[in-house]
Scaffold this motif. Structure first.
Motif, short mmCIF file in Angstrom:
data_model
loop_
_atom_site.label_atom_id
_atom_site.label_comp_id
_atom_site.label_asym_id
_atom_site.label_seq_id
_atom_site.Cartn_x
_atom_site.Cartn_y
_atom_site.Cartn_z
N ASN A 147 0.89 -1.08 0.11
CA ASN A 147 -0.03 0.02 -0.02
C ASN A 147 0.95 1.09 0.03
OD1 ASN A 147 -2.20 1.68 0.14
ND2 ASN A 147 -2.46 1.69 2.37
N GLY A 149 3.02 4.72 -0.11
CA GLY A 149 2.68 6.00 -0.20
C GLY A 149 3.44 7.01 -0.82
N GLY A 150 4.23 7.73 -0.43
CA GLY A 150 4.96 8.57 -1.06
C GLY A 150 4.93 10.03 -0.86
N VAL A 153 0.71 11.67 -1.01
CA VAL A 153 -0.33 11.21 -0.20
C VAL A 153 -1.18 12.46 0.41
CG1 VAL A 153 -0.87 9.83 2.02
CG2 VAL A 153 0.88 9.14 0.25
N ASN A 158 -3.02 7.18 -0.42
CA ASN A 158 -2.18 5.70 -0.66
C ASN A 158 -2.49 5.06 -1.84
OD1 ASN A 158 -0.41 6.20 1.77
ND2 ASN A 158 -2.49 5.99 2.93
N ARG A 160 -3.76 2.32 -2.37
CA ARG A 160 -5.27 1.55 -1.75
C ARG A 160 -6.29 2.45 -2.69
NH1 ARG A 160 -6.69 -1.68 1.66
NH2 ARG A 160 -4.70 -1.45 2.89
N HIS A 372 7.08 13.23 6.10
CA HIS A 372 5.83 13.75 5.44
C HIS A 372 4.82 14.33 6.49
CE1 HIS A 372 7.21 10.86 1.98
NE2 HIS A 372 7.23 10.11 3.14
N GLY A 374 2.54 16.22 6.64
CA GLY A 374 0.78 16.19 6.34
C GLY A 374 0.45 14.94 6.49
N ASP A 375 1.13 13.72 6.50
CA ASP A 375 0.73 12.25 6.70
C ASP A 375 0.96 11.82 8.17
OD1 ASP A 375 0.32 12.63 4.06
OD2 ASP A 375 2.25 11.60 3.59
N GLY A 376 1.63 12.68 8.73
CA GLY A 376 2.13 11.90 10.34
C GLY A 376 3.12 10.88 10.18
N ASN A 377 3.98 11.17 8.98
CA ASN A 377 5.02 10.01 8.79
C ASN A 377 6.50 10.42 8.75
OD1 ASN A 377 5.26 8.05 5.56
ND2 ASN A 377 6.29 7.78 7.50
N GLU A 418 4.59 3.22 5.58
CA GLU A 418 4.62 2.90 4.22
C GLU A 418 5.40 1.79 3.59
OE1 GLU A 418 5.21 6.51 1.97
OE2 GLU A 418 6.94 6.88 3.06
#
Lengths: 462, 462
Positions: A147, A149-150, A153, A158, A160, A372, A374-377, A418
Motif C-alpha cells: 500500500n 504512499g510517497g 499522499v 495511498n 489503496r 511527510h 501532512g501524513d504524520g509519517n 509505508e
C-alpha cells in the motif's frame, strides 16, 4: 537444475523461464535491505497468468514456499528469499493491457514499473498520482503489496485509493478477479482491499486496474527554512489553510548536509534546523496571492527564517532534489531505517519523546530525519559508523527500535507507515496491532493460503 | 421478559436497556424493505462499548443470533430480524466523541445519524462529504456496513474512503481498535477495510473516526433536458472534461412524472426522455465561463434540448428536489428496487440490453430509472400495480432480477452498487462474485465469527 521438484515444475509449465544461475539467485533473492543472505531454490519468471497459476499449484503439491517479487526496492525485507523458496518474479509481466478513456482506468500487469505507469497515463492526458523516489525500479505489484504512499499522499492518498480492480492468484492457485473496475460495488467483503498491503502473504497480484485522474493544476515549489519543529507544525497549518497542497515534506539540517555532500546545490547561506519542500496549486492570480500571503504570514510570525519559490520547472526540480536525493545520499552509510507514523496531532509530543530517546540512545550515531508532515509519517535513518560492524550496528539499532515501538504504542502510532512489516519490523508488529488483530490476520491467511506457502515468515510467523 | 436467556443477559449487563414490547419488536425488527415479518427475540439498546461486548459474549454462550441495527433505512433487508434474533440497536450510542482540528477527524458512536455528522463537521468549518437522501434517519454505522455511496461519489468516493478508524466488537466479543485515525499504516491486513461493507456479518461497528475535508467551493446547479441516452453519455463526457463535477445525476421522464405528482415544481414546458441534475464548482470567472461553454457546446451538438441554471441557493434546492424527491415519491407504490452498477464505459451496452429486457418482461409495470451516471450506478424501480398482490409482485420481479443478474454478469457489473446484498440480493450474489470469492468470504466469516451469530443469513447462507 537437477532438483526433481524443479523438473516437475518444468513438466507442469514447459514454457516457463526458470533459473538456478548463482548470479540470478543472489540478484532475485534480496531487496534493498542487505541483511539476509539470498538462498532461493530457483527463480521463476512467468509470462502469463496461467504460468503464475501453474507455479502456485506446483508449490502446493511440492510444499515449496513462494516469494513474489517485483522491483525488490522494498526496505522491510518483504521480497527476501533466504530459505530455499521459489522466487516468482513478475518482471516479464510488465505490459499495459488496456486503457479506457471513459472509465479513466489503466489495466496493467503487476510487474510494470511505477514510472511506466506514469508515462502511460500521461500519454492519455491523465495521471496516476502515487509517486515516490523509487519510481524507476519499483513495480506496481510491489506498491500494492505494501500500500505504497510517497510524496503526494497529502493530496491523493495511498495506493489503496487508486486500485479499481485486481487479478489475484490465491495461495491455493485460484484466480480471483476482484472488483473488476467498478466504482460502486457493495456485494460483500472487499477482498481487493484485503489484498492491498498484505505483502504477498495471501496470494500473488498478477494484474491491476488503476484509476487515473486529471493532471494537477499548475504548481509552484517553495523551499522554506525553519527555526524549530514547533514552527514546522504551525507553518503546515498556515499553508494547509490557505493553499491546495500537493506535497509538504520536511527534512533536517543533517539530511541537507548529506544531500549537499552528494552533489545537490546549497539553497541558503545560513544553516537552519528544519527545511520544508512544499508544492501547491497556482494557475490563477488568487492562488498565487494566497501562496505569497502564506509565506509572508509565516515570516512575520517568525515561523519561517528564509524561503525561495521556484521560478521555473528546472528550479522546481532543483528544490525537489534536496528532498528526493536524501535516500540515495545516505545509501553508502547502510542506514537502519525507521518508517513510523502517528496522527498529525500526536506528532509534536511523539517527536519530543523520540528526540529525547534517540539523543540518549544514539549519542554516537548520525541520525537523519525526514518525512511527510501532512501524513504524520517520519523517516528516521540511523547511519552506520565506519568503525561499527554490520551485525553489531543492527543489534544496537534494534534495541532502540524496541523503545521506539513502545513510544509509538503510547501515541497510537504505527511501526510501518509505508514500507511494510516484512522481516525487518516483524518483531515489533504487536506494538502496532493488538494480539487479537494478529490472531485474526493469521486466521485470514489460513483461509487464502491454507498450506502457508505464500511469502511465509513475512509480516508474522505462522 | 420471561425467556431465561434474556434473564441471563440482564444478569450479565444489569444496566442494559432491553425490550420485548410488541411494538418495539416490530419497529426494530424491520428496515425499509417490508417483505419480512419482524420476529426478534428482544431489542437491546446498549449505551456503551462494554454493553455491546457483554451482549456479544452472552450471544455466544446462549447461541443467540445478533442483528446490528442502525437507522434501518436499508433497502436490502440487512437489518431485518425475522428469526428470533436479538436486535442490537446502536440508537442510544449517537454521540460525537471527539473532534481534532489538526487531524481533521470526527470520532463518533456508530448510532449517530448521518445528518448529525454533517452538522458537527460544519460547526468546525469542515465537511463530511458522503451524502444521500436518507441522511436524517440513517446511521453512520449502517453507512459503514454497506459502504454507502450517494450523490457525491463522483467527487468524493464512497464511505470507505472517509473512515480513518473503527472500533469493532468481533463475533467473539473481542474489541478491535482498527487503524486508529492514521493516514499511513502499512502494518498488515487492513481489517478496517474488511469490516466496511460487511453488513454486520463479521462483528459490530461501535465507533468510527471519520475524515473531514474542506467545504466545497461555491457551486451552481444545472438541470438539463436530454433527447436520448446516447446524448446523456456524451453530455457527461463534455461536462466532466470542462468542469469540476460535484454531482451528475440522471432520471427519466417517468421519474419526473412521479416527483411532480408528489408536489415538485415543473421545470420545463415540454416533456423530454432524460434529465440531468449536475452540480459543479464555480467561484471564479473562468469556472463560470467553463460551465456556460459546456452547456452551449451540448446545445449546439443537439445533445441537450433545454436547460436551467440555479441563480440562488433556493433555486438550487428546488432543482435538487427533482432528483432527491424521487424515492419518496415512489414509496407508496412499494417499488421493487434494483441498485446495479457497471463500469461507466459498459453503461451504454448494458442499458440497451436492460431496456430491451425490461420492455419485454415488464410491459405491464411502471419502471422508473434514475441514478449516478458518473459512478456507473443505475437505480431501477419497478412499481407495484394496485391490482397485483405483494407476493405475486415480488415473485414476478425476482424472475426479472435473475435475467438482470445474468446481463450484469456479461457486462462485469454488480447486483448491488450501494444498498448491500442483505436478504434481498442474496440469491444473485454468484452473478457478481465468483464461487471462489464467496467460499473465501465464508472462510473469513468463520475467522471473525466462528459461531456464525453475527447477522446470519445476510449476504450469504453459512
Amino acid at each position: 537444475m537437477t532438483d526433481s521438484r524443479l523438473q516437475r515444475l518444468k513438466d507442469a509449465a514447459p514454457q516457463l523461464r526458470l533459473s538456478t544461475d548463482a548470479a540470478d539467485l543472489e540478484h532475485y533473492g534480496r531487496d534493498w535491505t542487505r541483511r539476509w543472505t539470498p538462498a532461493p531454490l530457483a527463480i521463476a519468471l512467468p509470462a502469463s497468468l496461467e504460468e503464475v497459476q501453474a507455479i502456485v499449484r506446483w508449490a502446493n503439491q511440492e510444499a515449496v514456499a513462494v516469494v513474489p517479487s517485483g522491483g525488490r526496492t522494498g526496505l522491510s525485507g518483504g521480497a527476501v528469499a533466504a530459505n530455499g523458496e521459489l522466487v516468482l518474479s513478475l518482471e516479464r509481466m510488465n505490459r499495459v493491457l488496456d486503457f479506457d478513456s471513459v472509465d479513466r482506468t489503466l489495466t496493467v500487469q503487476a510487474g510494470i514499473p511505477l514510472e511506466a505507469v506514469h508515462n502511460a497515463a500521461r500519454e492519455h492526458g491523465l495521471v496516476y498520482p502515487v509517486d515516490f523516489a523509487a519510481r524507476g525500479s519499483c513495480s506496481i505489484g510491489g506498491n500494492i503489496a505494501t500500500n505504497a504512499g510517497g510524496i503526494r499522499v497529502i493530496r491523493y492518498g495511498n495506493t489503496r485509493e487508486w486500485i479499481a480492480g485486481l487479478t489475484v492468484v490465491t495461495g491455493e492457485g485460484e484466480v480471483l478477479r476482484l472488483n473488476r473496475g467498478l466504482i460502486k460495488n457493495s456485494s460483500g467483503y472487499d477482498l481487493r482491499q484485503l489484498m492491498i498491503g498484505s505483502e504477498g502473504t495471501l496470494g500473488i497480484v498478477v494484474e491491476a486496474t488503476l484509476r487515473l485522474t486529471d493532471p494537477p493544476p499548475p504548481t509552484n515549489v517553495m523551499l522554506l527554512a525553519l527555526p524549530s519543529f514547533e514552527s514546522l507544525m504551525q507553518v503546515f497549518a498556515a499553508f494547509r489553510e490557505r493553499l491546495t497542497l500537493e506535497a509538504f515534506e520536511f527534512f533536517t539540517d543533517r539530511a541537507l548536509h548529506h544531500v549537499l555532500a552528494h552533489g545537490a546545490q546549497k539553497p541558503f547561506d545560513e544553516v537552519h534546523p528544519f527545511y520544508v519542500v512544499t508544492e501547491f496549486a497556482v494557475g490563477f492570480d488568487a492562488r498565487e496571492a494566497a501562496a505569497m500571503a502564506a509565506f509572508e504570514f509565516c515570516m512575520e510570525q517568525g515561523l519561517v527564517s528564509d524561503g525561495v519559490i521556484s521560478q521555473s520547472d528546472a528550479q522546481a526540480a532543483q528544490l525537489w532534489r534536496l528532498r528526493e536525493g536524501i535516500t540515495e545520499s545516505l545509501a553508502k552509510y547502510r542506514p537502519y531505517k525507521n518508517d513510523v507514523s502517528v496522527r498529525i496531532s500526536a506528532m509534536p509530543a511523539f517527536l519530543a519523546e523520540t528526540q529525547a530517546l534517540l539523543g540518549r540512545e544514539y549519542p554516537h550515531f548520525d541520525v537523519v530525519w525526514f518525512g511527510h508532515i501532512g501524513d504524520g509519517n517520519l523517516h528516521i535513518n540511523v547511519l552506520k559508523p565506519d568503525d561499527t560492524g554490520d551485525a553489531e550496528f543492527v543489534s544496537q539499532c534494534e534495541q532502540v527500535t524496541k523503545l521506539l515501538s513502545q513510544a509509538l504504542e503510547g501515541h497510537g502510532g504505527s511501526i510501518s507507515a509505508e514500507h511494510g512489516i516484512g522481516l525487518v519490523k516483524k518483531a515489533y508488529l504487536l506494538g502496532t496491532r493488538s494480539a487479537e488483530e494478529v490472531a485474526l490476520m493469521r486466521g485470514i491467511k489460513r483461509v487464502l493460503d491454507p498450506n502457508g506457502l505464500m511469502n511465509p515468515g513475512k509480516l508474522f510467523d505462522t
